[in-house]
Design a protein around this motif. Structure first.
Motif, PDB file in Angstrom:
ATOM      1  N   MET A   7       0.846  -1.178   0.000  1.00  4.13           N
ATOM      2  CA  MET A   7       0.000   0.000   0.000  1.00  4.13           C
ATOM      3  C   MET A   7       0.884   1.232   0.000  1.00  4.13           C
ATOM      4  SD  MET A   7      -3.157  -0.867  -0.100  1.00  4.13           S
ATOM      5  CE  MET A   7      -3.943   0.649   0.374  1.00  4.13           C
ATOM      6  N   ALA A   8       0.497   2.174  -0.785  1.00  9.79           N
ATOM      7  CA  ALA A   8       1.213   3.437  -0.813  1.00  9.79           C
ATOM      8  C   ALA A   8       0.866   4.236   0.442  1.00  9.79           C
ATOM      9  CB  ALA A   8       0.834   4.226  -2.054  1.00  9.79           C
ATOM     10  N   GLU A   9       1.826   5.004   0.889  1.00  6.09           N
ATOM     11  CA  GLU A   9       1.618   5.941   1.993  1.00  6.09           C
ATOM     12  C   GLU A   9       1.692   7.334   1.400  1.00  6.09           C
ATOM     13  OE1 GLU A   9       4.687   5.189   4.839  1.00  6.09           O
ATOM     14  OE2 GLU A   9       4.252   3.054   4.898  1.00  6.09           O
ATOM     15  N   PHE A  10       0.850   8.228   1.894  1.00  3.72           N
ATOM     16  CA  PHE A  10       0.794   9.592   1.381  1.00  3.72           C
ATOM     17  C   PHE A  10       1.103  10.555   2.519  1.00  3.72           C
ATOM     18  CE2 PHE A  10      -1.880   6.878  -1.100  1.00  3.72           C
ATOM     19  CZ  PHE A  10      -1.592   7.235  -2.405  1.00  3.72           C
ATOM     20  N   GLU A  11       2.005  11.481   2.259  1.00  4.81           N
ATOM     21  CA  GLU A  11       2.368  12.494   3.251  1.00  4.81           C
ATOM     22  C   GLU A  11       2.483  13.838   2.547  1.00  4.81           C
ATOM     23  OE1 GLU A  11       6.126  11.392   4.944  1.00  4.81           O
ATOM     24  OE2 GLU A  11       5.381   9.455   5.668  1.00  4.81           O
ATOM     25  N   PHE A  12       2.131  14.902   3.274  1.00  4.78           N
ATOM     26  CA  PHE A  12       2.369  16.223   2.718  1.00  4.78           C
ATOM     27  C   PHE A  12       3.854  16.354   2.394  1.00  4.78           C
ATOM     28  CE2 PHE A  12      -1.464  17.455   5.274  1.00  4.78           C
ATOM     29  CZ  PHE A  12      -2.253  17.809   4.185  1.00  4.78           C
ATOM     30  N   ASN A  54      -0.150  24.525  -0.419  1.00  6.29           N
ATOM     31  CA  ASN A  54      -0.452  24.624   1.008  1.00  6.29           C
ATOM     32  C   ASN A  54      -1.326  23.452   1.409  1.00  6.29           C
ATOM     33  OD1 ASN A  54      -3.421  25.436   1.108  1.00  6.29           O
ATOM     34  ND2 ASN A  54      -2.587  26.967  -0.298  1.00  6.29           N
ATOM     35  N   HIS A  55      -1.218  23.039   2.637  1.00  5.60           N
ATOM     36  CA  HIS A  55      -1.930  21.856   3.128  1.00  5.60           C
ATOM     37  C   HIS A  55      -3.444  22.055   3.182  1.00  5.60           C
ATOM     38  CE1 HIS A  55       1.977  20.422   3.916  1.00  5.60           C
ATOM     39  NE2 HIS A  55       2.058  20.651   5.203  1.00  5.60           N
ATOM     40  N   ASP A  56      -3.891  23.311   3.241  1.00 11.84           N
ATOM     41  CA  ASP A  56      -5.304  23.579   3.460  1.00 11.84           C
ATOM     42  C   ASP A  56      -6.166  23.547   2.209  1.00 11.84           C
ATOM     43  OD1 ASP A  56      -4.855  23.929   6.195  1.00 11.84           O
ATOM     44  OD2 ASP A  56      -4.329  26.041   5.884  1.00 11.84           O
ATOM     45  N   HIS A  57      -5.567  23.786   1.026  1.00 14.05           N
ATOM     46  CA  HIS A  57      -6.404  23.854  -0.167  1.00 14.05           C
ATOM     47  C   HIS A  57      -5.753  23.234  -1.406  1.00 14.05           C
ATOM     48  CE1 HIS A  57      -9.983  25.127  -2.211  1.00 14.05           C
ATOM     49  NE2 HIS A  57      -9.328  25.883  -3.061  1.00 14.05           N
ATOM     50  N   TYR A  58      -4.527  23.591  -1.692  1.00 15.17           N
ATOM     51  CA  TYR A  58      -3.838  23.045  -2.866  1.00 15.17           C
ATOM     52  C   TYR A  58      -2.551  22.369  -2.409  1.00 15.17           C
ATOM     53  CZ  TYR A  58      -6.985  26.001  -5.598  1.00 15.17           C
ATOM     54  OH  TYR A  58      -8.091  26.593  -6.140  1.00 15.17           O
ATOM     55  N   PRO A  59      -2.641  21.121  -1.973  1.00 17.40           N
ATOM     56  CA  PRO A  59      -1.463  20.436  -1.427  1.00 17.40           C
ATOM     57  C   PRO A  59      -0.656  19.671  -2.479  1.00 17.40           C
ATOM     58  CG  PRO A  59      -3.435  19.181  -0.938  1.00 17.40           C
ATOM     59  CD  PRO A  59      -3.877  20.413  -1.688  1.00 17.40           C
ATOM     60  N   ILE A  69      10.260   7.563  -1.226  1.00 13.18           N
ATOM     61  CA  ILE A  69       9.421   8.358  -2.125  1.00 13.18           C
ATOM     62  C   ILE A  69       9.511   7.763  -3.527  1.00 13.18           C
ATOM     63  CG2 ILE A  69       9.060  10.612  -3.193  1.00 13.18           C
ATOM     64  CD1 ILE A  69      10.196  11.858  -0.607  1.00 13.18           C
ATOM     65  N   VAL A  70       8.362   7.332  -4.032  1.00 12.94           N
ATOM     66  CA  VAL A  70       8.299   6.727  -5.364  1.00 12.94           C
ATOM     67  C   VAL A  70       7.453   7.557  -6.332  1.00 12.94           C
ATOM     68  CG1 VAL A  70       8.656   4.424  -4.411  1.00 12.94           C
ATOM     69  CG2 VAL A  70       6.311   5.242  -4.848  1.00 12.94           C
ATOM     70  N   GLY A  71       6.833   8.612  -5.814  1.00 15.22           N
ATOM     71  CA  GLY A  71       6.016   9.457  -6.660  1.00 15.22           C
ATOM     72  C   GLY A  71       5.494  10.654  -5.897  1.00 15.22           C
ATOM     73  N   TRP A  72       4.733  11.446  -6.587  1.00 14.94           N
ATOM     74  CA  TRP A  72       4.096  12.600  -5.950  1.00 14.94           C
ATOM     75  C   TRP A  72       2.806  12.934  -6.692  1.00 14.94           C
ATOM     76  CZ3 TRP A  72       3.698  17.090  -8.921  1.00 14.94           C
ATOM     77  CH2 TRP A  72       4.579  17.205 -10.003  1.00 14.94           C
ATOM     78  N   ILE A  73       1.939  13.603  -5.968  1.00 20.93           N
ATOM     79  CA  ILE A  73       0.653  14.015  -6.522  1.00 20.93           C
ATOM     80  C   ILE A  73       0.361  15.417  -6.012  1.00 20.93           C
ATOM     81  CG2 ILE A  73      -0.617  12.927  -4.644  1.00 20.93           C
ATOM     82  CD1 ILE A  73      -2.751  12.169  -6.738  1.00 20.93           C
ATOM     83  N   SER A  74      -0.177  16.247  -6.894  1.00 18.03           N
ATOM     84  CA  SER A  74      -0.462  17.616  -6.476  1.00 18.03           C
ATOM     85  C   SER A  74      -1.818  18.065  -6.983  1.00 18.03           C
ATOM     86  CB  SER A  74       0.613  18.572  -7.001  1.00 18.03           C
ATOM     87  OG  SER A  74       0.565  18.656  -8.417  1.00 18.03           O
ATOM     88  N   ALA A 113     -10.575  11.154  -1.409  1.00 17.97           N
ATOM     89  CA  ALA A 113     -10.956  11.167   0.002  1.00 17.97           C
ATOM     90  C   ALA A 113     -10.605  12.492   0.689  1.00 17.97           C
ATOM     91  CB  ALA A 113     -10.290  10.008   0.740  1.00 17.97           C
ATOM     92  N   GLN A 114      -9.656  13.226   0.130  1.00 13.71           N
ATOM     93  CA  GLN A 114      -9.224  14.493   0.726  1.00 13.71           C
ATOM     94  C   GLN A 114     -10.061  15.685   0.279  1.00 13.71           C
ATOM     95  OE1 GLN A 114      -6.795  13.887   3.032  1.00 13.71           O
ATOM     96  NE2 GLN A 114      -7.100  11.834   2.186  1.00 13.71           N
TER      97      GLN A 114
END
Length: 169
Positions: A7-12, A54-59, A69-74, A113-114
Motif C-alpha cells: 500500500m502506498a503511503e501519502f504524506e504532505f 499549502n496543506h489547506d487547499h492546494y497540497p 518516495i516513489v512518486g508525488w501528486i499535487s 478522500a481528501q
C-alpha cells in the motif's frame, strides 16, 4: 520493481522532498507522455512553484512505498482566478520503476478522500491524447473528456494533442 500488494503511503511534501520530486519529474520528460517540458528542470527552478502549495487547499503529497518516495501528486489552482477556487488541476508522477503497479489507482482514491476537507468539488487533468495508461486510469475513475486540444504541443518536431479530463464531486 514489483511493489506487489504494498500500500502506498501519502504524506504532505516537505521542502526536503523537493529534490526527489524534481528527480521523479525529470524521469518523465524523455518519454514524452506526461509533461510538455523537453529538458530537465532544476530544483532551483521549482522553488517558487513548491512554495505555492499549502496543506489547506492546494497540497502536494509524496507517495511512499517501503518508506521511500516513489512518486508525488499535487492539486494546483486552476486558471488562477478566484471564481475557480473549488476547482483544482491534478498531477501525478511516479519514478520509472513504479509505473503500472496500481499506485496511480491508490493515488486517485487518496485524493478523492481528501477533497471535502480541501473544499474542492471539481478536478481537471491535462493529459496527452497519446498517454493511453493515464487516460485509462482517469476514465476508469469516472473522469470524462471535457476538451480536446489538437496539436498544441511540439516535441521533437512532432505535434501532440492534449485532452482535458474532468470530474465533479
Amino acid at each position: 520493481m514489483n511493489v506487489g500488494d504494498k500500500m502506498a503511503e501519502f504524506e504532505f511534501a516537505d521542502h526536503k522532498d523537493l529534490p526527489r520530486i524534481v528527480e521523479i519529474y525529470n524521469q518523465a520528460i524523455p518519454g514524452r507522455l506526461a509533461t510538455a517540458d523537453t529538458e530537465p528542470i532544476t530544483v532551483a527552478s521549482r522553488e517558487k512553484w513548491f512554495q505555492e502549495f499549502n496543506h489547506d487547499h492546494y497540497p502536494i503529497w509524496v507517495i511512499k512505498v517501503n518508506h521511500q518516495i516513489v512518486g508525488w501528486i499535487s492539486l494546483e489552482a486552476f486558471y488562477g482566478r478566484p471564481a475557480y477556487g473549488k476547482t483544482a488541476e491534478i498531477s501525478i508522477y511516479f519514478a520509472n520503476d513504479y509505473h503500472h503497479h496500481g499506485l496511480g489507482q491508490q493515488a486517485l482514491q487518496f485524493v478523492e478522500a481528501q477533497l471535502p476537507k480541501l473544499k474542492i468539488n471539481t478536478i481537471v487533468a491535462f493529459i496527452f491524447s497519446h498517454n493511453i495508461p493515464s487516460q485509462g486510469l482517469f476514465k476508469k475513475n469516472g473522469f470524462a473528456k471535457w476538451a480536446h486540444l489538437p496539436d498544441v504541443a511540439v516535441m521533437d518536431d512532432k505535434l501532440y494533442s492534449v485532452d482535458i479530463l474532468g470530474k465533479k464531486y
